[in-house]
Design an enzyme around this catalytic site. Sequence first.
Site, PDB file in Angstrom:
ATOM      1  NE  ARG A 117      -4.036  -2.017   2.076  1.00 35.66           N
ATOM      2  CZ  ARG A 117      -4.622  -2.529   3.136  1.00 35.66           C
ATOM      3  NH1 ARG A 117      -4.416  -1.977   4.327  1.00 35.66           N
ATOM      4  NH2 ARG A 117      -5.402  -3.583   3.044  1.00 35.66           N
ATOM      5  CB  CYS A 157     -11.497  -3.566   5.602  1.00 35.39           C
ATOM      6  SG  CYS A 157     -10.706  -4.008   7.155  1.00 35.39           S
ATOM      7  CD  GLU A 209      -7.369  -1.935  10.929  1.00 38.82           C
ATOM      8  OE1 GLU A 209      -8.295  -1.775  10.103  1.00 38.82           O
ATOM      9  OE2 GLU A 209      -6.464  -2.784  10.774  1.00 38.82           O
ATOM     10  CG  HIS A 250     -14.829  -2.778   9.647  1.00 38.96           C
ATOM     11  ND1 HIS A 250     -15.072  -3.913  10.376  1.00 38.96           N
ATOM     12  CD2 HIS A 250     -13.590  -2.943   9.081  1.00 38.96           C
ATOM     13  CE1 HIS A 250     -14.031  -4.739  10.265  1.00 38.96           C
ATOM     14  NE2 HIS A 250     -13.131  -4.172   9.486  1.00 38.96           N
TER      15      HIS A 250
END
Length: 358
Positions: A117, A157, A209, A250
């Site tokens: 990424r 996500c 995260e 989420h």
Amino acid sequence: MKQYNVGVIGATGMVGQRFITLLENHPWFNLVALAASARSAGKTYEEAVGSRWLMKTPMPESVKKMVVLDAANVAEVAAKVDFVFCAVNMKKDEIKALEEAYAKAECPVVSNNSAHRFTPDVPMVVPEINADHIDIIPAQRKRLGTKRGFVAVKSNCSLQSYVPALHPLRKYGISDVLVCTYQAISGAGKTFETFPDILDNVIPYIGGEEEKSEQEPLKLWGHIEGDKIVSAESPRFTAQCLRVPVSDGHMGAVFVRFENKPSKEEILQAWKEFHGPAQDLELPSAPKQFLHYFEENDRPQPKLDRMLENGMAVSIGRLREDNQYDYKFVCLSHNTLRGAAGGAVLLAELLAAKGYFD
């Protein structure tokens, strides 16, 4: 649209299984190869997965007898397909090496993994937000020495819930964002049966995260400069990420400050009117209405709203003024559909529509 033969690497895991369900009747993509670790290779897919099929729908008949290939045998897999989806569970440096090996074998990779990424010439794309970042692919091919091969990735996500809601508001000059995410257990590849610790519990830490939640939006909002993507310098993000006892979906609680504060009506209108290249190109997996606003005080809810538009839309609710920030709201996305496999399929559709697999 031309038909493409595709493979799934990491086919036995939860996201790999989700890819298989999404590709079962796809109008453009024909699933012809499944690959996984050496311990699954040589078995039929049904044998390799066994009792670990985690989807709510049955395993498609078309894949049950398909023999699983060894993902490490790059040449064998690449010879069968036009491109691959990648959702492997390995160390980050191993994933990077594997994905680049496929790209160098002239097999494009659309990845669900986080390893690439922040590789400067790898586009990380949400098709409604930064479809133009795929224009970096020629620079990446030059670095890799390939004609067809490249790696493209989807973002984290949890970003899929709140970044799409913020994106059409950027014209008002977003300066600061605070987000708390409440993330489903499928984001960890778990079910309630395999994750008993989450029952009657909330875990206030998800490794890596919060860093992703603060940094990845800035790459999505960045720009191409020469042979790399340069991240945006603002707004400032701060995030807290919690694992909650929900199967899928989420949620994000978002607080936002603007340089030019819009009215509530202007925000609602921006959400209602927002569309991107995914809608304009009428990509098969694209939601017709990307952002849905709920007027009810108790919506959105994962159980009620995560499957909106086949799990590819973003739900928003509870927009109101705040006494520290300008506004606050909550949002929801399906983490293994829009947030994972579905988002990667949508990215592949964008790449196909733009001719990058030809």
